[in-house]
Design a protein around this motif. Structure first.
Motif, PDB file in Angstrom:
ATOM      1  N   SER C 236      27.707  10.967  -7.301  1.00 57.25           N
ATOM      2  CA  SER C 236      26.741  10.192  -6.841  1.00 57.25           C
ATOM      3  C   SER C 236      26.370  10.896  -5.566  1.00 57.25           C
ATOM      4  O   SER C 236      26.974  11.618  -4.951  1.00 57.25           O
ATOM      5  CB  SER C 236      27.246   8.610  -6.866  1.00 57.25           C
ATOM      6  N   LEU C 237      25.102  10.152  -4.911  1.00 60.61           N
ATOM      7  CA  LEU C 237      24.553  10.745  -3.964  1.00 60.61           C
ATOM      8  C   LEU C 237      25.565   9.980  -2.642  1.00 60.61           C
ATOM      9  O   LEU C 237      25.710  10.623  -1.426  1.00 60.61           O
ATOM     10  CB  LEU C 237      23.192  10.510  -3.722  1.00 60.61           C
ATOM     11  N   GLU C 238      25.740   8.902  -2.753  1.00 60.58           N
ATOM     12  CA  GLU C 238      26.501   8.079  -1.819  1.00 60.58           C
ATOM     13  C   GLU C 238      27.799   7.882  -2.551  1.00 60.58           C
ATOM     14  O   GLU C 238      28.094   7.524  -3.769  1.00 60.58           O
ATOM     15  CB  GLU C 238      25.845   6.708  -1.601  1.00 60.58           C
ATOM     16  N   PRO C 239      29.094   7.833  -1.574  1.00 62.16           N
ATOM     17  CA  PRO C 239      30.174   7.418  -2.007  1.00 62.16           C
ATOM     18  C   PRO C 239      30.242   6.203  -2.772  1.00 62.16           C
ATOM     19  O   PRO C 239      29.939   5.185  -1.959  1.00 62.16           O
ATOM     20  CB  PRO C 239      31.066   7.442  -0.695  1.00 62.16           C
ATOM     21  N   ILE C 240      31.108   6.019  -3.690  1.00 59.74           N
ATOM     22  CA  ILE C 240      31.051   4.724  -4.523  1.00 59.74           C
ATOM     23  C   ILE C 240      32.571   4.451  -4.697  1.00 59.74           C
ATOM     24  O   ILE C 240      33.420   5.286  -4.723  1.00 59.74           O
ATOM     25  CB  ILE C 240      30.292   4.352  -5.904  1.00 59.74           C
ATOM     26  N   LYS C 241      32.983   3.067  -4.492  1.00 62.08           N
ATOM     27  CA  LYS C 241      34.311   2.728  -4.540  1.00 62.08           C
ATOM     28  C   LYS C 241      35.050   3.082  -5.999  1.00 62.08           C
ATOM     29  O   LYS C 241      34.255   2.897  -6.979  1.00 62.08           O
ATOM     30  CB  LYS C 241      34.503   1.234  -4.476  1.00 62.08           C
ATOM     31  N   LYS C 243      36.224   2.443  -9.191  1.00 58.77           N
ATOM     32  CA  LYS C 243      36.742   0.936  -9.981  1.00 58.77           C
ATOM     33  C   LYS C 243      37.333   1.092 -11.235  1.00 58.77           C
ATOM     34  O   LYS C 243      37.248   0.108 -11.984  1.00 58.77           O
ATOM     35  CB  LYS C 243      35.139   0.709 -10.036  1.00 58.77           C
ATOM     36  N   VAL C 246      35.625   3.533 -14.928  1.00 55.14           N
ATOM     37  CA  VAL C 246      34.946   4.651 -15.455  1.00 55.14           C
ATOM     38  C   VAL C 246      35.566   5.412 -16.531  1.00 55.14           C
ATOM     39  O   VAL C 246      36.661   5.976 -16.309  1.00 55.14           O
ATOM     40  CB  VAL C 246      34.698   5.461 -14.138  1.00 55.14           C
TER      41      VAL C 246
END
Lengths: 246, 246, 246, 246
Positions: C236-241, C243, C246
């Motif tokens: 992703s372009l932004e950090p994601i938590k 979860k 996945v």
């Protein structure tokens, strides 16, 4: 041919004079930075609110192919007579590029027929403008997106008519989206609304942003068509039966 | 559900009073004939130019789901304050059906953002309105076209923004064409422009014309949505990094 | 820049060989007349159905910026493999100008997603093509309309998706109308459908018709954009938590 | 009237049978959950890939007003003959609601005329679907946005034609945007593409998602129009001069 396109960059030019933080970014005004960006390709002049007739005399407008508009804190000070003059020029074919807070300018609202309202937040959100119409001339040379480290957030709903073409959609760090690059046609004139450019961020130095503005000027330049004829239209092109009721 | 749609039919109501030929066709006014046509399905009231506030008080508009508009010779007499009131109601969701010479009304021009100019000829041309979007709710029950033996001609170029949906295109005996049924959305409101209805022809007695107007009222009725929120929007929906520049 | 636009004119080239009346109008084929019309401005080549691979080899298409298409009696003989090849090129940015009976070509139907059906009559109707979008680059230099003394009639309903832009509407002597100049975008490619050009009339010698085709070629020429990226998109372009799911 | 709308929910129904994690969310299949959601208002039946003729016999389709479509891993197994059957029904007026990974179904690609490709990431991004067309019947009763805690990401560029109306735009936690609610018309049929619904997330239990699907079914239901006439059209509606060349 674009060397012959005559561009007038209109800037309110108030924030830069009143606010040191803005002046540090745009010492000669936003218009000066845009003029420098567009001057390599087009025949550019500038105009500002506090000039006589806001710098938009009949003569200047008659020599303008595309008008670029940045305004914010003084929309109300733009005289209705000048707005009407710009409006008539757009309908007659002049291109118009409306930047950022220009969404609330009298001229943009008059051309859209809506409130042009939106949500906003000044918190330095990261903005990523995604291309949703690749192949469109306005995003020529832009990759998949432009990223701006800090910008003012604008969020939907953006109260505009459905754009004739939607070219860019923004993602904001704080959780919002926005239709950031919107094409419209009014009369013979082409209009492009382009979202970025808050005065406290150095957005108009960004290469991608400058490229999109230059592309949009080229796209909006008039094609030199003659004016359509309106009004009473007699005689008919085909013979019609005499009907007495005329 | 359409039985609950509240329709206000606004008519300038001047031609009928001044011109015997018109009065012979519409003795109680165009609004009366439209009211009779729409009254079988909707909750209808009428309003005319010479009533106080043109019959369009705040109260009346607040109780109006769809406004039908016919005007011609006295567009300029409609007060700007009332135009603004109708405009705000459309943006808030009220439907608006603009008929014939209403193309030049203040409210339609304000919502379109263009001159709304066109060509015209009063020679009793035959008009044939072709359906170009079959399956659209506005032409439900209409076959391939409607034919009107005599009508005023309106010809292109019609200076409107590209319609969101084009539903009908007219053929005229004298050699012209016209985009006769045009859908627009402004704010939350749906707008339909429908061309026919010159005061010297009995157009609003035509079954097809009446059916299209009734269909368009149903189509334009608001869906009861709440108003979007605009303005300053804090805090963000997602956590954003503190950036100092705020 | 348009001098560098590489145009391939594709013609079925059957009517001209089989029918003396057509051959008298187009002795070397419709493609030859179009090539002569476009050759003064663009780098033109031609291709016909009965050449190997219909003259549309990978190499030819890779060197084509805009493809012009005329076909009628032998749509079914165009091989699906070649249709797929043209289709992929359009999505990748090649312009496509579809003329007259090309409305029923495999490539046009595939790009539209509809039947592209219509009404028709071969009776030499007078046709008048009205400009409904003055200021559009495709009608540059055209006045208010083009008149063709005799043409095949095409009538609504024309089963296409709502065009992205409607530029011309035809009036026919026998009482019909038709959306004659329609712009579409598919993938990166721009498509223009232009109605006139029945093989038994000398339509492609008409100056206005030729000008519109040339304008449309210029309008449809690709802007040289890189291809968008599709498919799996990690990270992703932004950090994601994290979860877990996945 | 919506009580009379006949809905067929088509589901591929493979993930639920093969993958325990999916089955835990949708024990009787996605179609069962959608049927439960829509069954309170519409006359609902379901159909799945592995039924004879995929459950989409001529009879079933003839009794279907709106078809809802969910497919993913087995798009290729849908027989072309059935795709053609569904396609003809859409052109004749049947509504079609395409969900999530149905963007790559044969029927959607055929109706769009483009690749319908996009970016994707299975990382449980938070998704926020913003309403960009408030007042549209499809978002009736929805506030400003819907939030889904975890969903598959779909990112632009989404290779579709410019939608006739854009209703929803998604924000994704990982930095992307997507046109999530798109209206199209093909022939007489209305089509709505709605993005959410990855099989590993309980999206179709979400009240907002269910409401949008129900709204879209109501919006897409056919209006009962008769079929337009196509083909040879003689005689003309108006007398035309004998021109010899016919």
């Amino acid at each position: 041919m674009s060397g012959n396109v005559r561009v007038t960059i209109w800037n309110e030019y108030r924030h830069e004079l009143k606010d040191e933080a803005v002046r540090n970014i745009y010492p000669q005004g936003i218009h000066a930075v845009l003029a420098e960006a567009l001057g390599t390709e087009f025949a550019v002049r500038t105009a500002t609110l506090d000039e006589p007739e806001h710098g938009l005399t009949e003569e200047v407008l008659n020599e303008t192919d595309v008008l670029v508009w940045w305004g914010h804190m003084a929309h109300k000070e733009v005289q209705d007579e000048i707005v009407e003059r710009v409006y008539q020029r757009v309908l007659a074919g002049m291109g118009l590029i409306v930047l950022h807070s220009g969404h609330f300018s009298k001229i943009f609202k008059k051309l859209m027929g809506t409130s042009c309202d939106l949500k906003w937040r000044e918190a330095g959100d990261k903005e990523r403008l995604w291309v949703v119409s690749p192949g469109h001339p306005i995003v020529q040379g832009i990759g998949e997106y432009i990223e701006l480290e800090q910008e003012e957030m604008y969020g939907e709903h953006f109260d505009i008519p459905e754009p004739d073409e939607l070219v860019l959609v923004s993602w904001f760090e704080g959780g919002e989206v926005f239709r950031s690059g919107c094409c419209f046609k009014r009369g013979l004139g082409r209009i492009f609304y382009f979202r970025p450019g808050h005065e406290t961020h150095p957005t108009y130095y960004n290469e991608g942003v400058r490229r999109i503005i230059a592309n949009s000027v080229r796209w909006a330049a008039p094609t030199g068509d003659s004016k359509p004829k309106y009004g009473r239209y007699i005689p008919s092109l085909e013979p019609i039966k005499d009907k007495g009721s005329v």
